[in-house]
Design a protein around this motif. Structure first.
Motif, PDB file in Angstrom:
ATOM      1  N   ILE A  34       0.845  -1.193   0.000  1.00  0.00           N
ATOM      2  CA  ILE A  34       0.000   0.000   0.000  1.00  0.00           C
ATOM      3  C   ILE A  34       0.883   1.245   0.000  1.00  0.00           C
ATOM      4  CG2 ILE A  34      -1.716   1.308   1.315  1.00  0.00           C
ATOM      5  CD1 ILE A  34      -2.767  -1.364   2.365  1.00  0.00           C
ATOM      6  N   LEU A  35       0.612   2.158  -0.911  1.00  0.00           N
ATOM      7  CA  LEU A  35       1.474   3.318  -1.098  1.00  0.00           C
ATOM      8  C   LEU A  35       1.248   4.414  -0.063  1.00  0.00           C
ATOM      9  CD1 LEU A  35       1.151   3.638  -4.987  1.00  0.00           C
ATOM     10  CD2 LEU A  35       3.060   2.662  -3.705  1.00  0.00           C
ATOM     11  N   THR A  36       0.041   4.505   0.453  1.00  0.00           N
ATOM     12  CA  THR A  36      -0.311   5.640   1.298  1.00  0.00           C
ATOM     13  C   THR A  36      -1.565   5.327   2.104  1.00  0.00           C
ATOM     14  OG1 THR A  36      -0.957   7.993   1.246  1.00  0.00           O
ATOM     15  CG2 THR A  36      -1.705   6.612  -0.570  1.00  0.00           C
ATOM     16  N   GLN A  37      -1.786   6.107   3.145  1.00  0.00           N
ATOM     17  CA  GLN A  37      -3.030   6.022   3.900  1.00  0.00           C
ATOM     18  C   GLN A  37      -4.061   7.020   3.379  1.00  0.00           C
ATOM     19  OE1 GLN A  37      -3.633   3.576   6.173  1.00  0.00           O
ATOM     20  NE2 GLN A  37      -1.655   2.857   5.407  1.00  0.00           N
ATOM     21  N   THR A  38      -3.682   7.799   2.399  1.00  0.00           N
ATOM     22  CA  THR A  38      -4.606   8.744   1.779  1.00  0.00           C
ATOM     23  C   THR A  38      -5.765   7.977   1.152  1.00  0.00           C
ATOM     24  OG1 THR A  38      -2.733  10.169   1.241  1.00  0.00           O
ATOM     25  CG2 THR A  38      -4.810  10.627   0.104  1.00  0.00           C
ATOM     26  N   PRO A  39      -7.013   8.388   1.373  1.00  0.00           N
ATOM     27  CA  PRO A  39      -8.158   7.645   0.812  1.00  0.00           C
ATOM     28  C   PRO A  39      -8.072   7.514  -0.708  1.00  0.00           C
ATOM     29  CG  PRO A  39      -8.904   9.204   2.463  1.00  0.00           C
ATOM     30  CD  PRO A  39      -7.457   9.500   2.238  1.00  0.00           C
ATOM     31  N   ARG A  40      -8.297   6.310  -1.183  1.00  0.00           N
ATOM     32  CA  ARG A  40      -8.266   6.051  -2.621  1.00  0.00           C
ATOM     33  C   ARG A  40      -9.248   6.941  -3.372  1.00  0.00           C
ATOM     34  NH1 ARG A  40     -11.694   3.278  -5.676  1.00  0.00           N
ATOM     35  NH2 ARG A  40     -12.764   2.567  -3.801  1.00  0.00           N
TER      36      ARG A  40
ATOM     37  N   PHE B 173      -8.397   9.165  -6.669  1.00  0.00           N
ATOM     38  CA  PHE B 173      -9.022   8.847  -7.956  1.00  0.00           C
ATOM     39  C   PHE B 173      -9.882  10.004  -8.467  1.00  0.00           C
ATOM     40  CE2 PHE B 173      -8.889   3.904  -8.099  1.00  0.00           C
ATOM     41  CZ  PHE B 173      -7.515   3.948  -7.948  1.00  0.00           C
ATOM     42  N   ALA B 174     -10.464  10.777  -7.568  1.00  0.00           N
ATOM     43  CA  ALA B 174     -11.248  11.940  -7.996  1.00  0.00           C
ATOM     44  C   ALA B 174     -10.343  12.948  -8.702  1.00  0.00           C
ATOM     45  CB  ALA B 174     -11.929  12.586  -6.797  1.00  0.00           C
ATOM     46  N   ILE B 175      -9.131  13.111  -8.207  1.00  0.00           N
ATOM     47  CA  ILE B 175      -8.178  14.033  -8.836  1.00  0.00           C
ATOM     48  C   ILE B 175      -7.733  13.487 -10.185  1.00  0.00           C
ATOM     49  CG2 ILE B 175      -5.918  15.139  -8.578  1.00  0.00           C
ATOM     50  CD1 ILE B 175      -6.368  14.863  -5.506  1.00  0.00           C
ATOM     51  N   VAL B 176      -7.487  12.190 -10.258  1.00  0.00           N
ATOM     52  CA  VAL B 176      -7.094  11.561 -11.524  1.00  0.00           C
ATOM     53  C   VAL B 176      -8.184  11.764 -12.568  1.00  0.00           C
ATOM     54  CG1 VAL B 176      -6.576   9.374 -12.671  1.00  0.00           C
ATOM     55  CG2 VAL B 176      -5.633   9.852 -10.388  1.00  0.00           C
ATOM     56  N   ASP B 177      -9.430  11.528 -12.182  1.00  0.00           N
ATOM     57  CA  ASP B 177     -10.544  11.700 -13.121  1.00  0.00           C
ATOM     58  C   ASP B 177     -10.618  13.141 -13.616  1.00  0.00           C
ATOM     59  OD1 ASP B 177     -11.329   9.045 -12.906  1.00  0.00           O
ATOM     60  OD2 ASP B 177     -12.759   9.440 -11.288  1.00  0.00           O
ATOM     61  N   ALA B 178     -10.436  14.088 -12.718  1.00  0.00           N
ATOM     62  CA  ALA B 178     -10.506  15.502 -13.098  1.00  0.00           C
ATOM     63  C   ALA B 178      -9.344  15.883 -14.012  1.00  0.00           C
ATOM     64  CB  ALA B 178     -10.495  16.378 -11.844  1.00  0.00           C
ATOM     65  N   ALA B 179      -8.165  15.368 -13.720  1.00  0.00           N
ATOM     66  CA  ALA B 179      -6.978  15.727 -14.499  1.00  0.00           C
ATOM     67  C   ALA B 179      -7.075  15.256 -15.946  1.00  0.00           C
ATOM     68  CB  ALA B 179      -5.736  15.142 -13.844  1.00  0.00           C
ATOM     69  N   PHE B 180      -7.710  14.095 -16.158  1.00  0.00           N
ATOM     70  CA  PHE B 180      -7.791  13.548 -17.502  1.00  0.00           C
ATOM     71  C   PHE B 180      -9.110  13.857 -18.206  1.00  0.00           C
ATOM     72  CE2 PHE B 180      -4.321  11.087 -15.747  1.00  0.00           C
ATOM     73  CZ  PHE B 180      -3.436  11.013 -16.823  1.00  0.00           C
ATOM     74  N   ALA B 181     -10.002  14.543 -17.525  1.00  0.00           N
ATOM     75  CA  ALA B 181     -11.273  14.906 -18.154  1.00  0.00           C
ATOM     76  C   ALA B 181     -11.042  15.903 -19.291  1.00  0.00           C
ATOM     77  CB  ALA B 181     -12.228  15.495 -17.125  1.00  0.00           C
TER      78      ALA B 181
ATOM     79  N   GLY C 153       2.842  10.762 -12.194  1.00  0.00           N
ATOM     80  CA  GLY C 153       2.679   9.388 -11.761  1.00  0.00           C
ATOM     81  C   GLY C 153       1.748   9.312 -10.567  1.00  0.00           C
ATOM     82  N   ILE C 154       1.483   8.106 -10.096  1.00  0.00           N
ATOM     83  CA  ILE C 154       0.547   7.924  -8.989  1.00  0.00           C
ATOM     84  C   ILE C 154       1.021   8.649  -7.734  1.00  0.00           C
ATOM     85  CG2 ILE C 154       1.598   5.711  -8.345  1.00  0.00           C
ATOM     86  CD1 ILE C 154      -2.114   6.772  -8.006  1.00  0.00           C
ATOM     87  N   ALA C 155       2.339   8.694  -7.498  1.00  0.00           N
ATOM     88  CA  ALA C 155       2.848   9.379  -6.313  1.00  0.00           C
ATOM     89  C   ALA C 155       2.526  10.870  -6.354  1.00  0.00           C
ATOM     90  CB  ALA C 155       4.360   9.170  -6.189  1.00  0.00           C
ATOM     91  N   ASP C 156       2.531  11.459  -7.550  1.00  0.00           N
ATOM     92  CA  ASP C 156       2.200  12.880  -7.690  1.00  0.00           C
ATOM     93  C   ASP C 156       0.735  13.130  -7.354  1.00  0.00           C
ATOM     94  OD1 ASP C 156       4.804  13.637  -8.688  1.00  0.00           O
ATOM     95  OD2 ASP C 156       4.234  12.646 -10.564  1.00  0.00           O
TER      96      ASP C 156
ATOM     97  N   ALA D 160      -3.513  15.114  -3.438  1.00  0.00           N
ATOM     98  CA  ALA D 160      -4.589  14.839  -2.479  1.00  0.00           C
ATOM     99  C   ALA D 160      -4.162  15.220  -1.058  1.00  0.00           C
ATOM    100  CB  ALA D 160      -4.975  13.361  -2.531  1.00  0.00           C
ATOM    101  N   ASP D 161      -2.936  14.912  -0.699  1.00  0.00           N
ATOM    102  CA  ASP D 161      -2.446  15.253   0.654  1.00  0.00           C
ATOM    103  C   ASP D 161      -2.362  16.759   0.827  1.00  0.00           C
ATOM    104  OD1 ASP D 161      -2.227  12.590   1.334  1.00  0.00           O
ATOM    105  OD2 ASP D 161      -0.098  12.448   0.830  1.00  0.00           O
ATOM    106  N   ALA D 162      -1.910  17.459  -0.205  1.00  0.00           N
ATOM    107  CA  ALA D 162      -1.798  18.920  -0.120  1.00  0.00           C
ATOM    108  C   ALA D 162      -3.184  19.561   0.002  1.00  0.00           C
ATOM    109  CB  ALA D 162      -1.082  19.459  -1.362  1.00  0.00           C
ATOM    110  N   SER D 163      -4.145  19.003  -0.704  1.00  0.00           N
ATOM    111  CA  SER D 163      -5.500  19.527  -0.612  1.00  0.00           C
ATOM    112  C   SER D 163      -6.068  19.385   0.786  1.00  0.00           C
ATOM    113  CB  SER D 163      -6.410  18.809  -1.617  1.00  0.00           C
ATOM    114  OG  SER D 163      -7.752  19.244  -1.511  1.00  0.00           O
ATOM    115  N   ARG D 164      -5.841  18.230   1.387  1.00  0.00           N
ATOM    116  CA  ARG D 164      -6.321  18.013   2.751  1.00  0.00           C
ATOM    117  C   ARG D 164      -5.612  18.941   3.732  1.00  0.00           C
ATOM    118  NH1 ARG D 164      -8.737  12.900   3.693  1.00  0.00           N
ATOM    119  NH2 ARG D 164      -7.662  12.671   5.682  1.00  0.00           N
ATOM    120  N   ALA D 165      -4.329  19.176   3.513  1.00  0.00           N
ATOM    121  CA  ALA D 165      -3.568  20.046   4.414  1.00  0.00           C
ATOM    122  C   ALA D 165      -4.025  21.507   4.332  1.00  0.00           C
ATOM    123  CB  ALA D 165      -2.090  19.954   4.077  1.00  0.00           C
ATOM    124  N   LEU D 166      -4.483  21.919   3.143  1.00  0.00           N
ATOM    125  CA  LEU D 166      -4.911  23.307   2.956  1.00  0.00           C
ATOM    126  C   LEU D 166      -6.384  23.529   3.306  1.00  0.00           C
ATOM    127  CD1 LEU D 166      -3.133  24.184  -0.415  1.00  0.00           C
ATOM    128  CD2 LEU D 166      -2.480  24.872   1.904  1.00  0.00           C
TER     129      LEU D 166
END
Length: 321
Positions: free
Chosen positions: A249-255, A259-267, A306-309, A314-320
Protein backbone atom coordinates in the motif's frame (compact mmCIF):
# COMPACT_ATOMS: atom_id res chain seq x y z
CA UNK A 1 -4.74 -35.54 -25.68
CA UNK A 2 -7.77 -36.24 -27.84
CA UNK A 3 -10.68 -33.91 -28.49
CA UNK A 4 -12.78 -35.95 -26.04
CA UNK A 5 -10.54 -35.34 -23.04
CA UNK A 6 -8.18 -32.64 -21.77
CA UNK A 7 -8.02 -29.13 -23.20
CA UNK A 8 -10.53 -27.75 -25.66
CA UNK A 9 -9.72 -27.55 -29.37
CA UNK A 10 -11.69 -25.93 -32.21
CA UNK A 11 -13.93 -28.96 -32.74
CA UNK A 12 -14.79 -29.33 -29.05
CA UNK A 13 -15.51 -25.61 -28.70
CA UNK A 14 -18.03 -25.68 -31.51
CA UNK A 15 -19.59 -28.94 -30.35
CA UNK A 16 -20.13 -27.66 -26.80
CA UNK A 17 -21.51 -24.35 -28.06
CA UNK A 18 -23.88 -26.14 -30.44
CA UNK A 19 -25.07 -28.48 -27.70
CA UNK A 20 -25.82 -25.50 -25.47
CA UNK A 21 -27.46 -23.53 -28.28
CA UNK A 22 -24.93 -20.74 -27.83
CA UNK A 23 -24.15 -18.07 -30.39
CA UNK A 24 -21.36 -15.85 -29.02
CA UNK A 25 -22.56 -12.32 -28.30
CA UNK A 26 -20.66 -9.03 -28.53
CA UNK A 27 -22.76 -7.73 -25.64
CA UNK A 28 -21.03 -10.12 -23.23
CA UNK A 29 -17.72 -9.93 -25.08
CA UNK A 30 -17.77 -13.64 -25.87
CA UNK A 31 -14.81 -14.78 -27.95
CA UNK A 32 -13.82 -18.32 -26.99
CA UNK A 33 -10.17 -19.44 -27.09
CA UNK A 34 -9.67 -22.78 -28.85
CA UNK A 35 -5.88 -23.09 -28.86
CA UNK A 36 -4.21 -25.24 -26.18
CA UNK A 37 -0.85 -23.54 -26.64
CA UNK A 38 -2.35 -20.13 -25.89
CA UNK A 39 -4.08 -21.10 -22.66
CA UNK A 40 -1.01 -23.01 -21.48
CA UNK A 41 1.12 -19.94 -22.16
CA UNK A 42 -1.26 -17.79 -20.11
CA UNK A 43 -1.00 -20.21 -17.19
CA UNK A 44 2.79 -20.33 -17.54
CA UNK A 45 3.17 -16.54 -17.77
CA UNK A 46 0.90 -16.17 -14.73
CA UNK A 47 3.30 -18.33 -12.74
CA UNK A 48 0.51 -20.62 -11.55
CA UNK A 49 1.81 -23.48 -9.42
CA UNK A 50 0.14 -26.65 -8.19
CA UNK A 51 -2.04 -25.86 -5.18
CA UNK A 52 -2.44 -22.14 -5.98
CA UNK A 53 -5.82 -20.54 -5.35
CA UNK A 54 -6.84 -18.89 -8.63
CA UNK A 55 -9.82 -16.72 -9.53
CA UNK A 56 -10.99 -16.84 -13.13
CA UNK A 57 -13.49 -14.31 -14.48
CA UNK A 58 -15.50 -15.11 -17.59
CA UNK A 59 -14.50 -18.77 -18.05
CA UNK A 60 -16.87 -19.16 -20.98
CA UNK A 61 -16.76 -22.71 -22.31
CA UNK A 62 -13.81 -23.64 -20.10
CA UNK A 63 -10.66 -23.38 -22.26
CA UNK A 64 -8.53 -21.51 -19.73
CA UNK A 65 -10.27 -23.20 -16.79
CA UNK A 66 -9.02 -26.60 -17.94
CA UNK A 67 -5.49 -25.29 -18.44
CA UNK A 68 -5.45 -23.89 -14.90
CA UNK A 69 -6.70 -27.20 -13.51
CA UNK A 70 -4.14 -29.07 -15.59
CA UNK A 71 -1.46 -27.06 -13.76
CA UNK A 72 -2.84 -28.21 -10.40
CA UNK A 73 -4.55 -24.97 -9.38
CA UNK A 74 -7.71 -24.63 -7.28
CA UNK A 75 -10.02 -22.57 -9.46
CA UNK A 76 -13.03 -20.48 -8.50
CA UNK A 77 -14.68 -19.32 -11.73
CA UNK A 78 -17.11 -16.41 -11.90
CA UNK A 79 -19.45 -16.47 -14.89
CA UNK A 80 -22.28 -14.02 -15.66
CA UNK A 81 -23.97 -16.17 -18.34
CA UNK A 82 -26.29 -18.73 -16.67
CA UNK A 83 -26.09 -21.22 -19.54
CA UNK A 84 -22.30 -21.23 -19.45
CA UNK A 85 -22.20 -21.33 -15.64
CA UNK A 86 -24.41 -24.41 -15.53
CA UNK A 87 -22.46 -26.21 -18.26
CA UNK A 88 -18.96 -25.63 -16.92
CA UNK A 89 -18.98 -28.29 -14.14
CA UNK A 90 -20.10 -30.88 -16.69
CA UNK A 91 -17.28 -29.92 -19.05
CA UNK A 92 -14.69 -30.16 -16.28
CA UNK A 93 -16.05 -33.50 -15.06
CA UNK A 94 -16.09 -34.95 -18.57
CA UNK A 95 -12.68 -33.74 -19.76
CA UNK A 96 -10.65 -33.62 -16.53
CA UNK A 97 -12.54 -35.65 -13.90
CA UNK A 98 -9.55 -35.90 -11.59
CA UNK A 99 -9.64 -32.11 -11.19
CA UNK A 100 -13.35 -31.71 -10.38
CA UNK A 101 -12.65 -31.38 -6.67
CA UNK A 102 -10.43 -28.38 -7.32
CA UNK A 103 -13.06 -26.42 -9.20
CA UNK A 104 -16.20 -24.44 -8.42
CA UNK A 105 -18.26 -21.97 -10.43
CA UNK A 106 -20.38 -19.05 -9.31
CA UNK A 107 -23.08 -17.36 -11.40
CA UNK A 108 -22.29 -13.74 -10.65
CA UNK A 109 -21.37 -10.40 -12.16
CA UNK A 110 -17.69 -9.94 -11.28
CA UNK A 111 -18.34 -6.25 -10.66
CA UNK A 112 -20.61 -7.24 -7.76
CA UNK A 113 -18.01 -9.31 -5.89
CA UNK A 114 -17.29 -7.37 -2.72
CA UNK A 115 -15.05 -9.81 -0.86
CA UNK A 116 -13.64 -13.33 -0.96
CA UNK A 117 -16.52 -14.68 1.14
CA UNK A 118 -18.69 -14.52 -1.99
CA UNK A 119 -16.50 -16.93 -3.94
CA UNK A 120 -17.24 -20.63 -4.16
CA UNK A 121 -14.68 -22.87 -2.46
CA UNK A 122 -13.05 -25.29 -4.93
CA UNK A 123 -12.27 -28.42 -2.94
CA UNK A 124 -14.47 -31.32 -1.77
CA UNK A 125 -16.92 -28.65 -0.66
CA UNK A 126 -16.69 -27.17 -4.16
CA UNK A 127 -17.63 -30.57 -5.55
CA UNK A 128 -20.81 -30.43 -3.45
CA UNK A 129 -21.58 -26.97 -4.77
CA UNK A 130 -21.24 -28.13 -8.35
CA UNK A 131 -23.43 -31.17 -7.73
CA UNK A 132 -26.10 -28.96 -6.25
CA UNK A 133 -25.80 -26.46 -9.08
CA UNK A 134 -26.53 -29.09 -11.71
CA UNK A 135 -29.96 -29.71 -10.20
CA UNK A 136 -31.12 -26.26 -9.10
CA UNK A 137 -31.56 -22.72 -10.26
CA UNK A 138 -28.31 -20.85 -9.70
CA UNK A 139 -28.51 -17.48 -8.00
CA UNK A 140 -25.85 -15.14 -6.66
CA UNK A 141 -24.77 -18.12 -4.53
CA UNK A 142 -25.89 -21.76 -4.43
CA UNK A 143 -28.32 -22.80 -1.72
CA UNK A 144 -26.50 -24.53 1.15
CA UNK A 145 -27.49 -26.55 4.17
CA UNK A 146 -26.78 -25.25 7.66
CA UNK A 147 -23.98 -27.82 8.06
CA UNK A 148 -22.43 -26.81 4.74
CA UNK A 149 -22.47 -23.14 5.71
CA UNK A 150 -20.75 -23.99 8.99
CA UNK A 151 -18.00 -25.81 7.12
CA UNK A 152 -17.51 -23.16 4.45
CA UNK A 153 -14.01 -21.76 4.16
CA UNK A 154 -13.47 -18.45 2.45
CA UNK A 155 -11.66 -18.66 -0.86
CA UNK A 156 -8.92 -16.03 -0.88
CA UNK A 157 -7.42 -16.20 -4.37
CA UNK A 158 -3.70 -15.51 -4.76
CA UNK A 159 -3.96 -14.92 -8.50
CA UNK A 160 -6.46 -13.62 -11.03
CA UNK A 161 -6.04 -15.31 -14.40
CA UNK A 162 -8.63 -14.55 -17.04
CA UNK A 163 -9.59 -13.79 -20.60
CA UNK A 164 -11.54 -10.64 -19.77
CA UNK A 165 -14.38 -9.39 -21.97
CA UNK A 166 -13.07 -6.41 -23.91
CA UNK A 167 -15.90 -4.05 -23.00
CA UNK A 168 -15.54 -4.34 -19.21
CA UNK A 169 -11.91 -5.32 -18.73
CA UNK A 170 -10.69 -2.19 -16.92
CA UNK A 171 -13.59 -1.75 -14.46
CA UNK A 172 -13.59 -5.47 -13.64
CA UNK A 173 -9.85 -5.47 -13.05
CA UNK A 174 -9.86 -2.36 -10.83
CA UNK A 175 -12.90 -3.58 -8.87
CA UNK A 176 -11.32 -6.95 -8.10
CA UNK A 177 -7.98 -5.41 -7.11
CA UNK A 178 -9.83 -3.16 -4.67
CA UNK A 179 -12.20 -5.77 -3.25
CA UNK A 180 -9.86 -8.78 -3.10
CA UNK A 181 -6.66 -7.73 -1.29
CA UNK A 182 -5.49 -11.37 -1.30
CA UNK A 183 -4.72 -11.04 -5.02
CA UNK A 184 -0.94 -10.89 -5.43
CA UNK A 185 -0.67 -11.32 -9.17
CA UNK A 186 -2.90 -10.74 -12.18
CA UNK A 187 -2.41 -12.10 -15.68
CA UNK A 188 -5.23 -11.19 -18.04
CA UNK A 189 -5.81 -11.29 -21.75
CA UNK A 190 -7.44 -8.08 -22.94
CA UNK A 191 -7.71 -5.94 -26.03
CA UNK A 192 -4.15 -4.97 -27.03
CA UNK A 193 -4.95 -1.27 -26.69
CA UNK A 194 -6.13 -1.85 -23.11
CA UNK A 195 -2.97 -3.79 -22.27
CA UNK A 196 -0.92 -0.89 -23.61
CA UNK A 197 -2.85 1.66 -21.57
CA UNK A 198 -2.65 -0.34 -18.34
CA UNK A 199 1.12 -0.65 -18.63
CA UNK A 200 1.85 2.84 -20.02
CA UNK A 201 4.28 5.18 -18.28
CA UNK A 202 3.77 8.90 -17.52
CA UNK A 203 4.42 11.07 -20.55
CA UNK A 204 3.34 8.60 -23.22
CA UNK A 205 0.43 9.36 -25.53
CA UNK A 206 -1.58 6.38 -24.30
CA UNK A 207 -1.02 7.07 -20.59
CA UNK A 208 -4.33 7.83 -18.94
CA UNK A 209 -6.83 7.00 -16.21
CA UNK A 210 -6.42 3.18 -16.45
CA UNK A 211 -2.62 3.58 -16.23
CA UNK A 212 -2.74 5.71 -13.08
CA UNK A 213 -5.44 3.74 -11.29
CA UNK A 214 -3.78 0.41 -12.01
CA UNK A 215 -0.54 1.84 -10.60
CA UNK A 216 -2.35 2.52 -7.31
CA UNK A 217 -2.51 -1.25 -6.78
CA UNK A 218 0.25 -2.83 -8.79
CA UNK A 219 3.10 -2.66 -11.28
CA UNK A 220 1.83 -3.49 -14.77
CA UNK A 221 3.92 -5.01 -17.56
CA UNK A 222 2.71 -5.55 -21.12
CA UNK A 223 2.95 -9.18 -22.21
CA UNK A 224 2.82 -11.01 -25.51
CA UNK A 225 0.41 -10.30 -28.33
CA UNK A 226 -2.21 -13.01 -28.94
CA UNK A 227 -3.26 -13.95 -32.46
CA UNK A 228 -6.85 -13.29 -33.45
CA UNK A 229 -6.94 -16.76 -34.97
CA UNK A 230 -7.00 -18.54 -31.58
CA UNK A 231 -10.52 -17.20 -30.95
CA UNK A 232 -13.97 -18.25 -32.08
CA UNK A 233 -15.45 -16.14 -33.43
CA UNK A 234 -12.42 -14.19 -34.65
CA UNK A 235 -12.52 -10.71 -33.04
CA UNK A 236 -12.01 -7.47 -34.96
CA UNK A 237 -9.26 -6.29 -32.64
CA UNK A 238 -5.91 -7.58 -31.45
CA UNK A 239 -5.44 -9.09 -27.99
CA UNK A 240 -2.49 -9.08 -25.62
CA UNK A 241 -1.48 -10.23 -22.17
CA UNK A 242 -0.77 -7.85 -19.31
CA UNK A 243 0.64 -8.85 -15.92
CA UNK A 244 0.16 -6.89 -12.72
CA UNK A 245 2.10 -7.57 -9.53
CA UNK A 246 0.59 -6.00 -6.44
CA UNK A 247 2.89 -3.75 -4.46
CA UNK A 248 2.60 -2.65 -0.81
CA UNK A 249 0.00 0.00 0.00
CA UNK A 250 1.47 3.32 -1.10
CA UNK A 251 -0.31 5.64 1.30
CA UNK A 252 -3.03 6.02 3.90
CA UNK A 253 -4.61 8.74 1.78
CA UNK A 254 -8.16 7.64 0.81
CA UNK A 255 -8.27 6.05 -2.62
CA UNK A 256 -11.45 7.92 -3.48
CA UNK A 257 -9.71 11.27 -2.95
CA UNK A 258 -6.83 10.36 -5.24
CA UNK A 259 -9.02 8.85 -7.96
CA UNK A 260 -11.25 11.94 -8.00
CA UNK A 261 -8.18 14.03 -8.84
CA UNK A 262 -7.09 11.56 -11.52
CA UNK A 263 -10.54 11.70 -13.12
CA UNK A 264 -10.51 15.50 -13.10
CA UNK A 265 -6.98 15.73 -14.50
CA UNK A 266 -7.79 13.55 -17.50
CA UNK A 267 -11.27 14.91 -18.15
CA UNK A 268 -9.63 17.68 -20.19
CA UNK A 269 -6.28 16.24 -21.31
CA UNK A 270 -5.19 19.28 -23.33
CA UNK A 271 -5.52 21.65 -20.40
CA UNK A 272 -2.89 22.42 -17.79
CA UNK A 273 -3.48 20.97 -14.35
CA UNK A 274 -4.33 24.44 -13.04
CA UNK A 275 -7.25 24.59 -15.47
CA UNK A 276 -8.18 20.91 -15.46
CA UNK A 277 -8.36 20.70 -11.67
CA UNK A 278 -10.25 23.98 -11.22
CA UNK A 279 -13.71 22.30 -11.07
CA UNK A 280 -12.40 19.77 -8.53
CA UNK A 281 -10.61 22.39 -6.41
CA UNK A 282 -13.36 25.02 -6.62
CA UNK A 283 -11.37 27.57 -8.61
CA UNK A 284 -8.22 27.90 -10.73
CA UNK A 285 -6.55 29.83 -7.92
CA UNK A 286 -7.11 27.11 -5.36
CA UNK A 287 -6.04 24.44 -7.84
CA UNK A 288 -2.77 26.34 -8.31
CA UNK A 289 -2.28 26.71 -4.56
CA UNK A 290 -2.79 22.99 -4.01
CA UNK A 291 -0.44 22.07 -6.85
CA UNK A 292 2.30 24.38 -5.59
CA UNK A 293 1.90 22.98 -2.08
CA UNK A 294 2.36 19.49 -3.59
CA UNK A 295 5.52 20.63 -5.37
CA UNK A 296 3.97 20.33 -8.85
CA UNK A 297 4.13 22.91 -11.63
CA UNK A 298 0.54 24.12 -12.26
CA UNK A 299 1.31 24.43 -15.98
CA UNK A 300 2.03 20.72 -16.58
CA UNK A 301 -0.62 18.35 -17.87
CA UNK A 302 -2.05 15.33 -16.09
CA UNK A 303 -0.36 12.78 -18.33
CA UNK A 304 3.05 13.88 -16.98
CA UNK A 305 2.28 12.77 -13.41
CA UNK A 306 2.68 9.39 -11.76
CA UNK A 307 0.55 7.92 -8.99
CA UNK A 308 2.85 9.38 -6.31
CA UNK A 309 2.20 12.88 -7.69
CA UNK A 310 -1.56 12.42 -7.51
CA UNK A 311 -1.24 11.22 -3.92
CA UNK A 312 0.80 14.33 -3.15
CA UNK A 313 -1.94 16.54 -4.61
CA UNK A 314 -4.59 14.84 -2.48
CA UNK A 315 -2.45 15.25 0.65
CA UNK A 316 -1.80 18.92 -0.12
CA UNK A 317 -5.50 19.53 -0.61
CA UNK A 318 -6.32 18.01 2.75
CA UNK A 319 -3.57 20.05 4.41
CA UNK A 320 -4.91 23.31 2.96
CA UNK A 321 -8.54 22.58 3.87
Amino acid sequence: MSESTGLLGPTAIREIAAALGIRPTKTLGQNFVHDAGTVRRIVRDAGVQSGDAVLEVGPGLGSLTLALLEAGAYVSAVEIDPVLARALPTTVSARMPEASGRFAVLLQDAMAISDAEMLAVPDDFGRALNSAASGQELGSAPALTVDAIAEKRSFAPRALVANLPYNVAVPVLLTLLENLPSLETVLVMVQAEVADRLSANPGSKIYGIPSVKAAWYATAVRGAKVSRNVFWPVPNVDSALVRLDRHPILTQTPREDVFAIVDAAFAQRRKTLRAALAPWAGSPARAEAVLRAAGIDPQVRGERLGIADYIAIADASRALS
